[in-house]
Design a protein around this motif. Structure first.
Motif, PDB file in Angstrom:
ATOM      1  N   HIS A  26       0.793  -1.159   0.023  1.00 54.06           N
ATOM      2  CA  HIS A  26       0.065  -0.152   0.040  1.00 54.06           C
ATOM      3  C   HIS A  26       0.625   1.049   0.114  1.00 54.06           C
ATOM      4  CE1 HIS A  26      -3.526  -2.168   0.621  1.00 54.06           C
ATOM      5  NE2 HIS A  26      -3.260  -2.774   1.596  1.00 54.06           N
ATOM      6  N   SER A  28       2.899   4.369  -1.065  1.00 53.41           N
ATOM      7  CA  SER A  28       2.887   5.116  -2.420  1.00 53.41           C
ATOM      8  C   SER A  28       3.427   6.438  -2.408  1.00 53.41           C
ATOM      9  CB  SER A  28       1.140   5.323  -2.692  1.00 53.41           C
ATOM     10  OG  SER A  28       0.678   6.365  -1.703  1.00 53.41           O
ATOM     11  N   ALA A  42      -1.771   4.026  -7.598  1.00 56.10           N
ATOM     12  CA  ALA A  42      -2.034   3.473  -6.219  1.00 56.10           C
ATOM     13  C   ALA A  42      -3.637   3.902  -5.928  1.00 56.10           C
ATOM     14  CB  ALA A  42      -1.288   4.309  -5.240  1.00 56.10           C
ATOM     15  N   LYS A 174      -0.480   9.582  -8.277  1.00 59.28           N
ATOM     16  CA  LYS A 174       0.017   8.731  -7.065  1.00 59.28           C
ATOM     17  C   LYS A 174       0.385   7.438  -7.467  1.00 59.28           C
ATOM     18  CE  LYS A 174      -1.526   9.356  -3.048  1.00 59.28           C
ATOM     19  NZ  LYS A 174      -2.261   9.575  -1.637  1.00 59.28           N
ATOM     20  N   LEU A 176       2.344   3.236  -6.458  1.00 56.12           N
ATOM     21  CA  LEU A 176       2.752   2.423  -5.642  1.00 56.12           C
ATOM     22  C   LEU A 176       4.237   2.492  -5.642  1.00 56.12           C
ATOM     23  CD1 LEU A 176       0.365  -0.615  -5.875  1.00 56.12           C
ATOM     24  CD2 LEU A 176       0.210   0.928  -3.956  1.00 56.12           C
ATOM     25  N   ARG A 177       4.920   2.306  -4.399  1.00 50.43           N
ATOM     26  CA  ARG A 177       6.532   2.392  -4.479  1.00 50.43           C
ATOM     27  C   ARG A 177       6.750   1.123  -5.256  1.00 50.43           C
ATOM     28  NH1 ARG A 177       7.919  -1.735  -1.407  1.00 50.43           N
ATOM     29  NH2 ARG A 177       7.015  -2.271   0.555  1.00 50.43           N
TER      30      ARG A 177
END
Length: 415
Positions: A26, A28, A42, A174, A176-177
């Motif tokens: 999760h 972001s 995200a 935005k 997600l990493r």
């Protein structure tokens, strides 16, 4: 056959187990769209504007009002409207506006007549075709309405998606990493690529191939190199990988040989969900959980490692990154162009080359010897030939299922 397949689970069961156990990350970050290629959204992306933002002309021609057409077919030209320069002057009755493609529709106009359907008569035009209300007008919001979801959460951003965001004036998104994936190979016989081989050594191609595929999938790769067949060295590698990564991928050491320590180490440090598949190539594949990361143990043979990564690790990474988890790879029917040798007992992924014959029918042949050490077969193939678990040798002309390679293996789709 029973003793060779006892304890083996099917590919479908393995895929289901893996996807049922994991949940997406999760964390972001906001990125400029110029730096977001390959990243995963995200959250849903909402359009801040309507597209088109105003009603505009789909043609070069003349903007008209139906009321003026009822009185006469000959219309004077009251002005011009260009893309970026709308008509804003008074618009007398009985006239039309010269308009270019993309120009804003003048207030009151309810149709655009293309210039090919007009004739010039002095300072006026005469219409040569019937006019329908609304023709050649692109309505505001016809493509995208303000407030509409333009990209769902879990969308990979690429050449189709990022220009769309740019067209909406969205400069940041935005995402997600990136997934952190630790990779290492095990085996005293392995030598890094570029180093001279000693007697009995081979090059470590698996770690290189896996890293290439992980980079293609947008992961941050943590390369831990080659780990010798030593329990302490392997234990340290697992600890380092578990501390640094979301997913740990090893190559080799999951068989049942005397020096295959990976499975034993995983049992000591984590939990194993399964480690034997009714699949060829790729029987010795381990999946489990370490303290803070997921673990996938690929077989040591190069083809087996690539096939299991493609069929099992690829969908796992997709779900972890929040993507709309893809279904099983799309399969097509093709006729075998030659003999396909197979023994019943395991699902078989043979490397194949498919094409269309003169009648437009798909045909496929394999790339020759299908040994799990023949990695060159991938460079000659464009698909997997998927032969069912209980199926035996396939005769020329029989129907088989194929899976065209996706972009991960350089696939180009079906022509």
């Amino acid at each position: 056959m029973e003793r060779f397949t006892a304890g083996l689970i099917s590919l479908e069961e393995a895929q289901s187990k893996m996807l049922a156990e994991i949940a997406p990350i999760h964390d972001s970050e906001m990125l400029a769209i110029t730096s977001a290629a390959g990243r995963i959204t995200a959250e849903a992306v909402i359009s801040p504007i309507s597209v088109p933002p105003f009603a505009n002309s789909a043609m070069d021609g003349y903007a008209v009002r139906s009321a003026d057409l009822a009185a006469a077919r000959l219309l004077s030209v009251a002005g011009k409207a260009f893309a970026g320069t709308p008509f804003v002057d008074a618009w007398p009755a009985g006239s039309c506006i010269r308009i270019m493609t993309g120009a804003a529709i003048p207030p009151g106009a309810d149709a655009v007549v293309m210039q090919e359907e007009t004739e010039t008569q002095g300072e006026c035009i005469r219409l040569t075709a019937t006019v329908k209300t609304g023709q050649n007008i692109r309505l505001a919001g016809e493509d995208i309405q303000q407030g509409a979801v333009v990209l769902a959460a879990g969308t990979r951003l690429g050449a189709a998606e990022l220009p769309l965001l740019a067209s909406l004036g969205i400069s940041h998104v935005k995402v997600l990493r990136k997934l952190r994936v630790a990779v290492f190979s095990t085996g005293d016989e392995l030598q890094p690529v570029g180093q001279p081989l000693a007697a009995g050594q081979i090059y470590d191609t698996n770690r290189f191939a896996v890293s290439l595929m992980l980079n293609s999938l947008g992961c941050d790769v943590i390369d831990l190199g080659i780990i010798k067949d030593d329990p302490d060295a392997l234990r340290n590698a697992f600890a380092q990988a578990d501390d640094a990564a979301d997913v740990v991928i090893s190559s080799g050491g999951v068989s049942v040989g005397e020096a295959d320590y990976t499975k034993a180490m995983l049992e000591e440090l984590g939990q194993i969900s399964f480690w034997k598949l009714a699949m060829k190539p790729g029987k010795p594949f381990a999946f489990g959980r370490l303290q803070t990361s997921w673990f996938c143990g690929l077989p040591g043979n190069p083809v087996s490692a690539a096939v299991t990564f493609y069929q099992l690790v690829q969908p796992l990474l997709a779900k972890l990154t929040g993507q709309q988890t893809p279904a099983l790879p799309a399969r097509l029917r093709a006729r075998a162009a030659g003999l396909l040798k197979k023994a019943p007992g395991r699902l078989d992924f043979q490397r194949g080359l498919f094409s269309r014959d003169a009648e437009g029918e798909l045909t496929v042949r394999n790339t020759g010897h299908q040994g799990s050490h023949i990695f060159s077969s991938f460079s000659q193939a464009n698909c997997f030939i998927v032969l069912e678990r209980e199926r035996g040798t396939v005769q020329p002309g029989e129907w088989v299922e194929i899976e065209p390679f996706n972009a991960l293996l350089g696939g180009q789709g079906v022509a």
